[in-house]
Design an enzyme around this catalytic site. Structure first.
Site, mmCIF file in Angstrom:
data_model
loop_
_atom_site.group_PDB
_atom_site.id
_atom_site.type_symbol
_atom_site.label_atom_id
_atom_site.label_comp_id
_atom_site.label_asym_id
_atom_site.label_seq_id
_atom_site.Cartn_x
_atom_site.Cartn_y
_atom_site.Cartn_z
ATOM 1 N N ASP A 140 1.484 9.219 -6.055
ATOM 2 C CA ASP A 140 1.431 10.671 -5.891
ATOM 3 C C ASP A 140 1.646 11.110 -4.456
ATOM 4 O O ASP A 140 1.632 12.309 -4.160
ATOM 5 C CB ASP A 140 0.114 11.247 -6.432
ATOM 6 C CG ASP A 140 -1.110 10.592 -5.819
ATOM 7 O OD1 ASP A 140 -0.961 9.592 -5.101
ATOM 8 O OD2 ASP A 140 -2.229 11.080 -6.079
ATOM 9 N N GLY A 162 -10.066 7.744 -1.812
ATOM 10 C CA GLY A 162 -10.682 9.046 -1.599
ATOM 11 C C GLY A 162 -11.472 9.038 -0.308
ATOM 12 O O GLY A 162 -11.519 8.035 0.410
ATOM 13 N N GLU A 164 -10.802 3.183 7.102
ATOM 14 C CA GLU A 164 -9.742 4.130 7.477
ATOM 15 C C GLU A 164 -10.358 5.277 8.261
ATOM 16 O O GLU A 164 -10.092 5.459 9.452
ATOM 17 C CB GLU A 164 -9.023 4.652 6.237
ATOM 18 C CG GLU A 164 -7.897 5.633 6.550
ATOM 19 C CD GLU A 164 -7.240 6.214 5.302
ATOM 20 O OE1 GLU A 164 -6.184 6.849 5.458
ATOM 21 O OE2 GLU A 164 -7.785 6.048 4.197
ATOM 22 N N ASP A 176 1.868 3.970 2.860
ATOM 23 C CA ASP A 176 0.783 4.820 2.376
ATOM 24 C C ASP A 176 1.343 5.955 1.531
ATOM 25 O O ASP A 176 1.331 5.885 0.310
ATOM 26 C CB ASP A 176 -0.064 5.348 3.537
ATOM 27 C CG ASP A 176 -1.463 5.768 3.101
ATOM 28 O OD1 ASP A 176 -1.850 5.442 1.954
ATOM 29 O OD2 ASP A 176 -2.167 6.392 3.896
ATOM 30 N N HIS A 228 -9.888 0.745 -0.350
ATOM 31 C CA HIS A 228 -9.707 1.579 0.832
ATOM 32 C C HIS A 228 -10.987 1.498 1.665
ATOM 33 O O HIS A 228 -12.055 1.940 1.216
ATOM 34 C CB HIS A 228 -9.472 3.041 0.437
ATOM 35 C CG HIS A 228 -8.067 3.338 0.020
ATOM 36 N ND1 HIS A 228 -7.534 2.913 -1.178
ATOM 37 C CD2 HIS A 228 -7.078 4.045 0.639
ATOM 38 C CE1 HIS A 228 -6.292 3.341 -1.278
ATOM 39 N NE2 HIS A 228 -5.981 4.030 -0.188
ATOM 40 N N HIS A 277 0.852 -1.195 0.000
ATOM 41 C CA HIS A 277 0.000 0.000 0.000
ATOM 42 C C HIS A 277 0.883 1.238 0.000
ATOM 43 O O HIS A 277 1.326 1.714 1.045
ATOM 44 C CB HIS A 277 -0.927 -0.015 1.222
ATOM 45 C CG HIS A 277 -2.043 0.979 1.145
ATOM 46 N ND1 HIS A 277 -3.373 0.612 1.186
ATOM 47 C CD2 HIS A 277 -2.051 2.323 1.026
ATOM 48 C CE1 HIS A 277 -4.137 1.687 1.100
ATOM 49 N NE2 HIS A 277 -3.342 2.747 1.005
ATOM 50 N N HIS A 327 1.147 5.002 -2.354
ATOM 51 C CA HIS A 327 0.580 5.838 -3.406
ATOM 52 C C HIS A 327 1.678 6.559 -4.178
ATOM 53 O O HIS A 327 2.525 7.224 -3.571
ATOM 54 C CB HIS A 327 -0.374 6.869 -2.808
ATOM 55 C CG HIS A 327 -1.646 6.277 -2.283
ATOM 56 N ND1 HIS A 327 -2.788 6.187 -3.042
ATOM 57 C CD2 HIS A 327 -1.951 5.740 -1.079
ATOM 58 C CE1 HIS A 327 -3.759 5.623 -2.318
ATOM 59 N NE2 HIS A 327 -3.268 5.340 -1.128
#
EC number: 3.5.4.4
Length: 357
Positions: A23, A176, A206, A295, A203, A19, A21
């Protein structure tokens, strides 16, 4: 002799990351350079060290929504083929330098089409960068394609994930803000991916509670849970230290559903009040299929090494715990079984054996 548990020795241990990202993991200096290249003038500072500090401060707000706002800057500079190749290449290089031997890096193609790229061009650029960055570095990098849960392009992204499944894309995800955007809004996309015998991670759990996890698993067929922190809401710890699992928590544990846990990020977004209070300690003790992840390495100022070192300091874990977590992750990867087994037997086990011999 057993190697001491220090940042240097932990960095040398083989790691698996599920996991992360794209970006959320740029080098701060690269953000500045790419901003200059495309004329993006909205960065809070153009000094790389100051910018890294700004990202960490803005992310450590206790709010997932505030945390997500920081991505406006990184996404803005990732709108050209050259930028995407560079960012993906550097991500692979940085993870390899941190001892990661297998990584699944996710990104949302729909966020990178503001300067003329189409979805296929975005994916091709990122895959090229991963190939360049991993070559000769002892790391295997695969890709997860993410749809934004508040948008309406999930079917397109699902088809994209299937289209590139033999080129390095191993699964489909949605991400998101969870609240108000349940995964069931995207049932058609999840049904399509599963009908194509492809993999799904979502996701869930969370910033929102058990209903998010339940829908992700029982309606959308998730193979893994991105974060899954709130599964702890279905566990009662008695005064004598024993635990009683509710039906959903018991099902997650019984079915060995992998939890892609990101402790530092979870503290930053308010999903956990502190590392000591993070449910990863309890869930590890209860033998859930726990994995450790970064993350967003830029926003949270973390690496796999720092995540593991922090867990060692917080919970008193040793090499066996880190080995268990790492093998959990490799077992849970969206890679074919024979390749997973080869990495476990030929890389992970010998790597950890060398640290405790």
């Amino acid at each position: 002799m057993t190697a001491p548990l220090t940042p240097d020795s932990i960095r040398s241990a083989p790691k698996v990351l599920l996991h992360d990202h794209l970006d959320g993991g740029l080098r701060a200096g690269t953000v500045v350079a790419l901003a200059d290249a495309v004329g993006y003038d909205s960065l809070p500072t153009r000094d790389p060290e100051e910018l890294a500090g700004w990202f960490l401060g803005a992310a450590h707000s206790g709010s997932l929504e505030r945390y997500l706002e920081t991505f406006g800057h990184t996404v803005a500079v990732m709108q050209t083929r050259e930028a995407l190749v560079r960012v993906a290449q550097e991500a692979a290089e940085d993870l390899a330098a941190d001892g990661v031997v297998y990584a699944e890096i996710r990104f949302a193609p729909e966020l990178h089409v503001e300067r003329g790229l189409d979805l296929d061009g975005v994916v091709q650029a990122v895959l090229e960068g991963f190939e360049r960055g991993s070559a000769g570095r002892g790391i295997t990098v695969r890709c997860l394609l993410t749809a934004m849960r508040h948008a309406a392009r999930s079917q397109e992204i699902a088809e994209l994930a299937v289209r590139y499944r033999d080129a390095g894309v191993v699964g489909f995800d949605i991400a998101g803000a969870e609240k108000g955007f349940p995964p069931t809004r995207h049932l058609d996309a999840f049904d399509y991916v599963r009908q194509q015998n492809a993999h799904v991670t979502i996701h869930a759990g969370e910033a929102f509670g058990l209903p998010s996890i339940w829908e992700a698993l029982q309606f959308c067929g998730a193979d893994r849970l991105g974060h899954g922190v709130r599964i702890v809401d279905d566990i009662t710890v008695r005064s004598d230290g024993t635990a009683e699992l509710g039906r959903l928590a018991a099902w997650v544990r019984d079915m060995r559903i992998p939890l892609e846990m990101c402790p530092t990020s979870n503290v930053h977004t308010g999903a956990a009040t502190s590392l000591a209070d993070h449910p990863i300690g309890l869930l590890r003790d209860l033998r859930f299929r726990v994995t450790v992840n970064t993350d967003n390495r830029l926003m949270s100022g973390c690496s796999m090494t720092s995540e593991m070192a922090a867990l060692v300091d917080t919970f008193g874990w040793g090499w066996e715990d880190l080995r268990w977590l790492t093998i959990n992750a490799m077992k849970s990867a969206f890679l074919h079984f024979d390749k997973r087994l080869a990495i476990i037997d030929e890389v992970l086990k010998p790597g950890y054996d060398a640290l405790v011999s």
